[in-house]
Design a protein around this motif. Structure first.
Motif, PDB file in Angstrom:
ATOM      1  N   THR A 166      56.175  16.102  16.966  1.00 43.84           N
ATOM      2  CA  THR A 166      55.402  16.321  15.769  1.00 43.84           C
ATOM      3  C   THR A 166      54.214  14.863  15.956  1.00 43.84           C
ATOM      4  O   THR A 166      53.392  15.150  15.205  1.00 43.84           O
ATOM      5  N   ASN A 167      54.431  13.822  16.712  1.00 44.54           N
ATOM      6  CA  ASN A 167      53.496  12.760  16.868  1.00 44.54           C
ATOM      7  C   ASN A 167      52.589  13.106  17.917  1.00 44.54           C
ATOM      8  O   ASN A 167      51.650  12.154  18.243  1.00 44.54           O
ATOM      9  N   SER A 168      52.340  14.468  18.244  1.00 45.09           N
ATOM     10  CA  SER A 168      51.397  14.678  19.418  1.00 45.09           C
ATOM     11  C   SER A 168      50.025  14.659  18.949  1.00 45.09           C
ATOM     12  O   SER A 168      49.103  14.513  19.816  1.00 45.09           O
ATOM     13  N   LEU A 169      49.648  14.870  17.783  1.00 43.23           N
ATOM     14  CA  LEU A 169      48.316  14.982  17.056  1.00 43.23           C
ATOM     15  C   LEU A 169      47.649  13.747  16.689  1.00 43.23           C
ATOM     16  O   LEU A 169      48.388  12.912  15.900  1.00 43.23           O
ATOM     17  N   ASP A 170      46.767  13.168  17.207  1.00 51.72           N
ATOM     18  CA  ASP A 170      46.117  11.917  16.925  1.00 51.72           C
ATOM     19  C   ASP A 170      44.670  12.278  16.065  1.00 51.72           C
ATOM     20  O   ASP A 170      43.801  13.030  16.518  1.00 51.72           O
ATOM     21  N   LEU A 171      44.893  12.016  14.559  1.00 54.36           N
ATOM     22  CA  LEU A 171      43.771  12.327  13.748  1.00 54.36           C
ATOM     23  C   LEU A 171      42.813  11.262  13.743  1.00 54.36           C
ATOM     24  O   LEU A 171      41.836  11.310  13.072  1.00 54.36           O
ATOM     25  N   SER A 172      42.927   9.956  14.438  1.00 59.35           N
ATOM     26  CA  SER A 172      41.982   9.160  14.292  1.00 59.35           C
ATOM     27  C   SER A 172      40.551   9.573  14.567  1.00 59.35           C
ATOM     28  O   SER A 172      39.658   8.729  13.929  1.00 59.35           O
ATOM     29  N   PRO A 173      40.241  10.358  15.320  1.00 56.22           N
ATOM     30  CA  PRO A 173      38.826  10.743  15.518  1.00 56.22           C
ATOM     31  C   PRO A 173      37.853  11.103  14.331  1.00 56.22           C
ATOM     32  O   PRO A 173      36.746  11.190  14.288  1.00 56.22           O
ATOM     33  N   LEU A 174      38.858  11.593  13.221  1.00 54.36           N
ATOM     34  CA  LEU A 174      38.087  11.996  12.051  1.00 54.36           C
ATOM     35  C   LEU A 174      37.708  10.879  11.271  1.00 54.36           C
ATOM     36  O   LEU A 174      36.726  11.307  10.457  1.00 54.36           O
ATOM     37  N   ALA A 175      37.992   9.657  11.542  1.00 51.96           N
ATOM     38  CA  ALA A 175      37.670   8.508  10.663  1.00 51.96           C
ATOM     39  C   ALA A 175      36.329   8.315  10.668  1.00 51.96           C
ATOM     40  O   ALA A 175      35.692   7.643   9.740  1.00 51.96           O
ATOM     41  N   THR A 176      35.522   8.529  11.686  1.00 50.09           N
ATOM     42  CA  THR A 176      34.226   8.402  11.676  1.00 50.09           C
ATOM     43  C   THR A 176      33.252   8.798  10.827  1.00 50.09           C
ATOM     44  O   THR A 176      32.421   8.299   9.783  1.00 50.09           O
ATOM     45  N   TYR A 177      33.263  10.271  10.044  1.00 50.78           N
ATOM     46  CA  TYR A 177      32.723  10.864   9.192  1.00 50.78           C
ATOM     47  C   TYR A 177      33.500  11.520   8.166  1.00 50.78           C
ATOM     48  O   TYR A 177      33.059  12.085   7.153  1.00 50.78           O
ATOM     49  N   PHE A 178      34.856  11.446   8.043  1.00 49.83           N
ATOM     50  CA  PHE A 178      35.686  12.076   7.191  1.00 49.83           C
ATOM     51  C   PHE A 178      36.866  10.993   6.866  1.00 49.83           C
ATOM     52  O   PHE A 178      37.168  10.003   7.342  1.00 49.83           O
ATOM     53  N   THR A 179      37.284  11.135   5.790  1.00 50.02           N
ATOM     54  CA  THR A 179      38.645  10.459   4.961  1.00 50.02           C
ATOM     55  C   THR A 179      39.514  11.433   5.067  1.00 50.02           C
ATOM     56  O   THR A 179      39.512  12.956   4.900  1.00 50.02           O
ATOM     57  N   TYR A 180      40.881  11.184   5.411  1.00 48.33           N
ATOM     58  CA  TYR A 180      42.035  12.204   5.573  1.00 48.33           C
ATOM     59  C   TYR A 180      43.108  11.485   4.989  1.00 48.33           C
ATOM     60  O   TYR A 180      43.300  10.258   5.037  1.00 48.33           O
ATOM     61  N   GLY A 181      44.082  12.453   4.534  1.00 51.35           N
ATOM     62  CA  GLY A 181      45.445  11.815   4.083  1.00 51.35           C
ATOM     63  C   GLY A 181      46.366  11.852   5.043  1.00 51.35           C
ATOM     64  O   GLY A 181      46.157  12.210   6.449  1.00 51.35           O
ATOM     65  N   ARG A 182      47.632  11.691   4.827  1.00 51.77           N
ATOM     66  CA  ARG A 182      48.783  12.046   5.730  1.00 51.77           C
ATOM     67  C   ARG A 182      49.263  13.498   5.872  1.00 51.77           C
ATOM     68  O   ARG A 182      49.307  14.279   5.003  1.00 51.77           O
ATOM     69  N   PRO A 183      49.247  13.700   7.313  1.00 48.23           N
ATOM     70  CA  PRO A 183      49.580  15.137   7.515  1.00 48.23           C
ATOM     71  C   PRO A 183      51.104  15.733   7.074  1.00 48.23           C
ATOM     72  O   PRO A 183      51.898  14.966   7.059  1.00 48.23           O
ATOM     73  N   SER A 184      51.077  16.914   6.621  1.00 55.56           N
ATOM     74  CA  SER A 184      52.397  17.610   6.563  1.00 55.56           C
ATOM     75  C   SER A 184      52.609  18.450   7.650  1.00 55.56           C
ATOM     76  O   SER A 184      52.054  19.302   8.254  1.00 55.56           O
ATOM     77  N   VAL A 185      53.708  18.240   8.377  1.00 54.39           N
ATOM     78  CA  VAL A 185      54.134  18.644   9.614  1.00 54.39           C
ATOM     79  C   VAL A 185      55.272  19.766   9.316  1.00 54.39           C
ATOM     80  O   VAL A 185      56.233  19.359   8.842  1.00 54.39           O
ATOM     81  N   SER A 186      55.156  20.841  10.226  1.00 58.36           N
ATOM     82  CA  SER A 186      56.359  21.727  10.153  1.00 58.36           C
ATOM     83  C   SER A 186      56.564  22.336  11.517  1.00 58.36           C
ATOM     84  O   SER A 186      55.480  22.478  12.296  1.00 58.36           O
ATOM     85  N   SER A 187      57.682  22.838  12.049  1.00 58.07           N
ATOM     86  CA  SER A 187      58.017  23.249  13.372  1.00 58.07           C
ATOM     87  C   SER A 187      59.010  24.645  12.976  1.00 58.07           C
ATOM     88  O   SER A 187      59.922  24.368  12.240  1.00 58.07           O
ATOM     89  N   ILE A 188      58.539  25.473  13.651  1.00 57.38           N
ATOM     90  CA  ILE A 188      59.225  26.908  13.069  1.00 57.38           C
ATOM     91  C   ILE A 188      59.608  27.608  14.636  1.00 57.38           C
ATOM     92  O   ILE A 188      58.779  27.861  15.376  1.00 57.38           O
ATOM     93  N   ASN A 189      60.823  28.125  14.629  1.00 62.47           N
ATOM     94  CA  ASN A 189      61.414  28.729  15.727  1.00 62.47           C
ATOM     95  C   ASN A 189      61.658  30.530  15.156  1.00 62.47           C
ATOM     96  O   ASN A 189      62.569  30.336  13.882  1.00 62.47           O
TER      97      ASN A 189
END
Length: 575
Positions: free
Chosen positions: A70-93
């Motif tokens: 679940t830590n595979s996604l890096d959201l830091s590239p958004l910081a240049t033009y966007f503000t963002y919150g903490r993601p909600s992560v789910s894994s489904i089988n």
């Protein structure tokens, strides 16, 4: 015959091997399909809308059809033009019709920072990447194109009571914040300026109000701003910082939008001290002095103060638009015939006034005329631009002699026994003498001397009795004062200790012992009334055990001296 037999054997061999070949083929098919499934894992990014208003919150969803970290996604590239919150992560089988499917999904709330077109960049997850997304950010729009710009519903206002003042004078700065949003980590930065001393005045005042159907929290804070130098000074406005918590149902995530609002700057004109001003510089529109005496002035009790009895003087100074640090020291010079103990000043603020209350405990050392000094304070009237003087009167008293202050106690003589001691006589042998010779004359002489001695003793006894009675009275008074003194020391009543100690007769004690007790009483008064001993936990704490021990030793010494004096009255000295 032989050929037929061999054909049957071969046919039977292949029939036995066919299940093994089928199983091996299935296994090879599964192994061959695994790389195909891994390579088929895809990452996809989607948004809830791609035309938005500035600071409008929308949703970004990134998913991959594989079960990965679940830590595979890096959201830091958004910081240049966007503000963002903490993601909600789910894994489904899931397992459907014999097929196992896996999926990992990130949901995050984001918002644009400015107007224009901005690109949500590609995100790489494992060996897969998402497609970039173009977002159009508008100032405003209609319902079909974009939501209206959502400016945080926060308002900041500030005002002062005047923009011209003198060096050393203060003004009051009021800042008010109206908040209609959910706020995270709010902070109010104080105003500031070169040559200004700024402190918060009192606690924040918070109320709730309803405006146009919406509920708001209104916070009001006051600052006291004092000028330390003359000239034109810019007062930078107060600043509110924090984050507005935003999000919508179903987002699974909230977004903290930074908020930074600043009050307007204000220009101040600071005037200097006039060259012809005399005395302590106190610029203020109003100054008042109040004074109280205990016992109350004009009462009969105040007109009958004895040496050793306390007089309490309470002075309260009220100065408008003045910081506590600028309050003057009320230094009064009292005559050497008194002891003065001053308590630590007490400060308070109300309606723009800073008040300081001081208490002086004055104890006359001796009887006679006593004049306590007046108090006068020079100050500069900032409204009229003139120098003024405020004062309170002193007090003239006639101090009466202290009760038993100078009384010298006479040792009490014990009552003489009813019967006088007689000299034991030995039996003598009776001899008949025909000629007495000179013995009768010698006996008569001794008898006459004995009678004269007895008469003189009786006369002396009459003179001693009144002195003994006076000594008993003085000793009784001294005993009463002693018990009152011990009780006052036990409860740490400093004023009563001072009074009873002055009245207690100490003539029979050694001088060095009296010096020790004088010093301990002085230590007690200093510990209780000294300004320096009340400046927090570092102050001296007086222990009454030492003085109680000295008083008990003094009592024992007086009792021994009394007994010795009484015996000296009974046993005549040898000549």
């Amino acid at each position: 015959m032989v050929i037929k037999t061999m054909n049957k054997m071969m046919k039977r061999y292949f029939q036995l091997k066919r299940p093994c070949i089928s199983l091996l083929g299935a296994l090879l098919f599964i192994i061959g399909s695994l790389p195909t499934a891994a390579s088929a894992a895809q990452a996809v990014a989607t948004v809830s809308k791609n035309i938005v208003g500035v600071n409008e919150v929308f949703q970004l969803v990134v998913s991959v059809d594989a079960n990965i970290n679940t830590n595979s996604l890096d959201l830091s590239p958004l910081a240049t033009y966007f503000t963002y919150g903490r993601p909600s992560v789910s894994s489904i089988n899931s397992f459907n019709n014999g097929v196992v499917s896996r999926n990992t999904e990130w949901k995050v709330a984001i918002a644009t920072k400015a107007i224009g077109e901005f690109t949500i960049p590609s995100f790489r997850i494992g060996s897969s990447t998402t497609e970039p997304i173009i977002i159009t950010s508008l100032k405003s729009g209609n319902a079909n194109t974009a939501a209206k710009s959502t400016e945080p519903d926060i308002k900041l206002d500030a005002e002062i009571d005047k923009d011209q003042l003198y060096v050393g004078e203060s003004l009051r700065y009021r800042v008010q914040i109206r908040i209609g949003e959910q706020i995270d980590q709010p902070a109010l930065v104080a105003p500031f300026g070169d040559g200004l001393d700024i402190v918060q005045d009192g606690d924040d005042r918070q109320v709730e109000t309803v405006l146009n159907g919406r509920r708001y929290i209104v916070i009001t804070r006051y600052y006291q701003i004092s000028a330390t130098k003359a000239g034109t000074i810019t007062l930078e406005g107060a600043q509110f910082k924090g984050s507005v918590v935003k999000g919508s149902r179903g987002f699974g995530s909230t977004l903290s939008v930074p908020v930074d609002k600043k009050a307007k700057d204000i220009t101040l004109t600071i005037k200097g001290k006039p060259d012809d001003y005399q005395g302590l510089w106190l610029p203020t529109p109003e100054l008042k002095i109040e004074q109280q005496w205990q016992p109350q002035q004009g009462s009969s009790q105040l007109n009958n103060i004895h040496a050793g009895e306390p007089i309490t003087r309470i002075i309260t100074l009220h100065i408008k638009n003045t910081a506590q640090s600028s309050m003057p020291n009320l230094a009064l010079t009292y005559p050497s015939s008194v002891r003065m103990y001053d308590e630590k000043p007490v400060y308070s603020s109300n309606n723009g006034f800073t008040s300081m209350t001081v208490k002086h405990v004055i104890i006359p050392r001796k009887d006679g005329s006593l004049v306590l000094p007046e108090l006068s304070i020079n100050w500069w009237n900032t409204i009229t631009g003139t120098q003024e003087t405020s004062k309170v009167d002193g007090l003239a008293l006639t101090i009466l002699p202290g009760d038993n202050t100078n009384t010298v106690s006479t040792p009490m003589v014990p009552t003489l026994p009813d019967s006088q001691p007689t000299t034991e006589t030995k039996p003598t042998e009776v001899t008949v003498v025909t000629d007495s010779g000179w013995w009768p004359w010698l006996t008569a002489t001794f008898a006459s001397l004995w009678v004269i001695t007895l008469l003189l003793w009786l006369r002396a006894r009459k003179n001693v009795a009144p002195a003994a009675n006076a000594s008993a009275n003085n000793t009784a008074i001294s005993s009463d004062n002693y018990h009152r003194l011990v009780q006052a020391v036990t409860v740490n009543d400093a004023l009563k200790v001072q009074t009873y100690y002055q009245q207690w007769a100490k003539h029979s004690l050694p001088n060095d012992f009296i010096t020790q007790m004088d010093q301990e009483v002085a230590n007690m008064m200093a510990a209780i009334y000294s300004k320096h001993s009340q400046e927090g936990n570092s102050g001296t704490v007086w222990n009454n055990a030492i003085l109680l021990s000295l008083l008990q030793q003094a009592r024992n010494h007086s009792a021994q001296s009394l007994q010795s004096s009484a015996l000296e009255e009974l046993i005549p000295t040898k000549s």
